[in-house]
Motif scaffolding. Structure first.
Motif, mmCIF file in Angstrom:
data_model
loop_
_atom_site.group_PDB
_atom_site.id
_atom_site.type_symbol
_atom_site.label_atom_id
_atom_site.label_comp_id
_atom_site.label_asym_id
_atom_site.label_seq_id
_atom_site.Cartn_x
_atom_site.Cartn_y
_atom_site.Cartn_z
ATOM 1 N N ARG A 288 41.814 31.668 47.125
ATOM 2 C CA ARG A 288 42.860 32.251 47.787
ATOM 3 C C ARG A 288 42.793 31.779 49.441
ATOM 4 O O ARG A 288 41.751 32.368 49.959
ATOM 5 C CB ARG A 288 42.640 33.811 47.580
ATOM 6 N N LEU B 163 51.166 39.724 47.186
ATOM 7 C CA LEU B 163 49.945 40.667 47.343
ATOM 8 C C LEU B 163 49.816 41.642 46.119
ATOM 9 O O LEU B 163 48.446 41.737 45.782
ATOM 10 C CB LEU B 163 50.415 41.625 48.789
ATOM 11 N N ALA B 164 50.757 41.988 45.334
ATOM 12 C CA ALA B 164 50.445 42.867 44.222
ATOM 13 C C ALA B 164 49.913 42.133 43.160
ATOM 14 O O ALA B 164 48.974 42.650 42.323
ATOM 15 C CB ALA B 164 51.994 43.368 43.780
ATOM 16 N N MET C 143 47.940 39.418 43.745
ATOM 17 C CA MET C 143 46.565 38.946 44.393
ATOM 18 C C MET C 143 45.573 40.204 43.932
ATOM 19 O O MET C 143 44.634 40.110 43.635
ATOM 20 C CB MET C 143 46.505 38.725 45.767
ATOM 21 N N GLN C 144 46.106 41.538 44.118
ATOM 22 C CA GLN C 144 45.311 42.527 43.796
ATOM 23 C C GLN C 144 45.182 43.022 42.605
ATOM 24 O O GLN C 144 44.057 43.634 42.107
ATOM 25 C CB GLN C 144 45.985 44.038 44.600
ATOM 26 N N ALA C 145 45.706 42.344 41.630
ATOM 27 C CA ALA C 145 45.747 42.319 39.916
ATOM 28 C C ALA C 145 44.960 41.438 39.414
ATOM 29 O O ALA C 145 44.531 41.356 38.306
ATOM 30 C CB ALA C 145 47.063 42.399 39.445
ATOM 31 N N THR D 51 47.882 36.384 39.879
ATOM 32 C CA THR D 51 48.376 35.444 40.750
ATOM 33 C C THR D 51 48.940 34.342 40.401
ATOM 34 O O THR D 51 49.914 33.829 40.729
ATOM 35 C CB THR D 51 47.121 35.358 41.872
#
Length: 276
Positions: free
Chosen positions: A72, A92-93, A95-97, A102
């Protein structure tokens, strides 16, 4: 008219290996992740994704394939253009998951821009072996250890952790996490001990994550994997047939045979006596 393909390249040798199987692909690399042994035609940053997608379209590209390792990148808010900035909440959502989310979002963005997404197996099927034993021969104990490792890797993948495990005599000696396959095998070489020193040596098993989109981030093995498995004292390497890239297939087969290891493209429904 044949499709013009762009390789969205990361680090390592896979992009060059894939490029050799294609007809003059456009080589594009994420900044900071240049491929090994391959000249790059176009470099891009995530913060400028929309201009990059337009540049691909201007170059006549209608198909993309992802190949190579990336991590990342650190994003610089000052570099976002207006169009790419609108994608930030989605990115961003995702990446957080986790990594799988991603990668799925990356595929979606390219597809929404009008590009067909191909997998390595689609364009260079020889790099992704089908079922069969490529070198040596797994014993009954090795087959049991491979089945146990397969179950462990499936559990790891379900929580987006890793794609590999080492099992000997039914016991898990190590699992792959963020440091990767090489670190795991090196750890086994210096640390792991089998319950019965005269029993089965153990198996390294590799597979994609359950439900993974196989057009991107397929696991890859190379000649160094054979050397590390041998240094770890293992009996051989098993991997999911049709789900793992071999970067040096002929060399891996020859070296595994020389070192007395097996290479097994494992299909749970297939007879392990079959030869590839």
């Amino acid at each position: 008219m044949s499709a013009k393909t762009a390789i969205i390249a990361g680090a390592g040798r896979l992009p060059a290996t894939l490029a050799a199987a294609l007809d003059q692909p456009l080589i594009c690399a994420l900044e900071g992740f240049a491929p090994e042994g391959l000249a790059v035609d176009m470099t891009f940053r995530v913060e400028r994704l929309m201009p990059f997608l337009r540049a691909l379209e201007d170059a006549g590209v209608d198909r993309v394939v992802f190949a190579g390792a990336v991590s990342r990148p650190r994003l610089d808010p000052a570099l976002f253009d207006a169009a790419t900035a609108q994608m930030v909440p989605r990115l961003l959502a995702a990446m957080q998951a986790g990594d799988d989310a991603t990668l799925r979002e990356v595929i979606a963005l390219f597809a929404e821009a009008g590009f067909a997404i191909a997998g390595v197996a689609d364009l260079a099927p020889d790099l992704v072996p089908g079922p069969g034993v490529l070198a040596g021969q797994p014993t009954a104990a090795d087959q049991r250890d491979a089945a146990r490792a397969e179950a462990i890797v499936a559990a790891l993948g379900a929580v987006d952790v890793g794609q590999g495990a080492v099992v000997a005599q039914g016991l898990c000696l190590a699992v792959e996490a963020l440091p990767g396959t090489d670190a795991m095998l090196d750890w086994v070489a210096v640390t792991a001990r089998r319950p019965d020193p005269t029993g089965a040596k153990g198996v390294f098993y590799k597979a994609p994550k359950p439900g993974q989109d196989r057009r991107i981030d397929l696991p890859a093995l190379g000649l160094a994997t054979v050397h590390r498995a041998h240094a770890a004292g293992l009996a051989g390497i098993a991997f999911e047939a049709g789900g793992v890239i071999l970067l040096d297939r002929a060399e891996m087969q020859a070296e595994a045979a020389r070192l007395g290891l097996f290479l097994w493209a494992r299909d749970p429904q297939a007879d392990p006596q079959a030869r590839a």
